[in-house]
Design an enzyme around this catalytic site. Structure first.
Site, mmCIF file in Angstrom:
data_model
loop_
_atom_site.group_PDB
_atom_site.id
_atom_site.type_symbol
_atom_site.label_atom_id
_atom_site.label_comp_id
_atom_site.label_asym_id
_atom_site.label_seq_id
_atom_site.Cartn_x
_atom_site.Cartn_y
_atom_site.Cartn_z
ATOM 1 N N HIS A 155 0.086 3.971 -2.216
ATOM 2 C CA HIS A 155 -1.025 3.210 -2.785
ATOM 3 C C HIS A 155 -2.182 4.137 -3.156
ATOM 4 O O HIS A 155 -2.795 3.977 -4.210
ATOM 5 C CB HIS A 155 -1.507 2.143 -1.787
ATOM 6 C CG HIS A 155 -2.794 1.515 -2.154
ATOM 7 N ND1 HIS A 155 -2.901 0.533 -3.116
ATOM 8 C CD2 HIS A 155 -4.051 1.739 -1.709
ATOM 9 C CE1 HIS A 155 -4.170 0.187 -3.233
ATOM 10 N NE2 HIS A 155 -4.895 0.904 -2.393
ATOM 11 N N GLU A 156 -2.473 5.094 -2.305
ATOM 12 C CA GLU A 156 -3.565 6.033 -2.575
ATOM 13 C C GLU A 156 -3.249 6.957 -3.738
ATOM 14 O O GLU A 156 -4.140 7.396 -4.448
ATOM 15 C CB GLU A 156 -3.911 6.838 -1.327
ATOM 16 C CG GLU A 156 -4.478 6.012 -0.183
ATOM 17 C CD GLU A 156 -5.747 5.283 -0.560
ATOM 18 O OE1 GLU A 156 -6.554 5.819 -1.336
ATOM 19 O OE2 GLU A 156 -5.952 4.166 -0.070
#
Length: 157
Positions: A155-156
């Site tokens: 996600h990052e």
């Protein structure tokens, strides 16, 4: 009854082993960030890029933020663990696998920061020559499973 329990147990073992095997992952080669950007974000970026003196303003912002990023990098180096093949190798390998799935050629610098709060964030301000920074907190590493941490790192990214 026993036969159905054995079948359920076998099915669970197969699904569990498939979900943890790197070869079961699908690489998203050639993925482009603009393909999943929100339309309003895409429109705003286009509007800003067409503004007069955009290049001058962008350069000024990049230069001023480079000081902030340099301070954050120094703080992380002095107070956090920089993940590498030698320090936290499982987490490092998980990040490299996430980068491979997302077709990222240059992996970011990954740090584990001591904190009682489970959190993660990315910092990529300085420019195109410096690797972005991904930070996960120690509480997040302690509370989450390896696949959950990899999903958070993805996600990052």
């Amino acid at each position: 009854m026993i036969r159905s329990m054995l079948m359920a147990s076998l099915l669970f073992q197969v699904v569990t082993s498939l979900s943890t095997m790197p070869s079961a992952r699908v690489s998203l080669g050639g993925i482009d960030a603009s393909s999943f950007r929100h339309p309003l974000d895409r429109d705003l970026t286009s509007f800003i890029r067409s503004a007069p003196l955009n290049g001058v303003a962008e350069e000024a912002i990049r230069r001023s933020f480079s000081l902030v990023e340099q301070g954050v990098r120094l703080d992380l180096l002095s107070s956090s663990v920089k993940v590498s093949p030698d320090q936290m190798p499982d987490l490092h390998e998980s990040m490299l696998e996430a980068c491979n799935v997302l077709d990222l050629a240059t992996p970011p610098d990954l740090y584990v920061q001591s904190s009682p709060q489970a959190n993660a964030y990315t910092l990529a301000l300085q420019g195109r020559d410096t690797a972005p920074i991904v930070v996960v907190t120690s509480a997040l590493v302690d509370r989450c499973t390896a696949p959950e941490i990899q999903a958070i790192i993805g996600h990052e990214l």
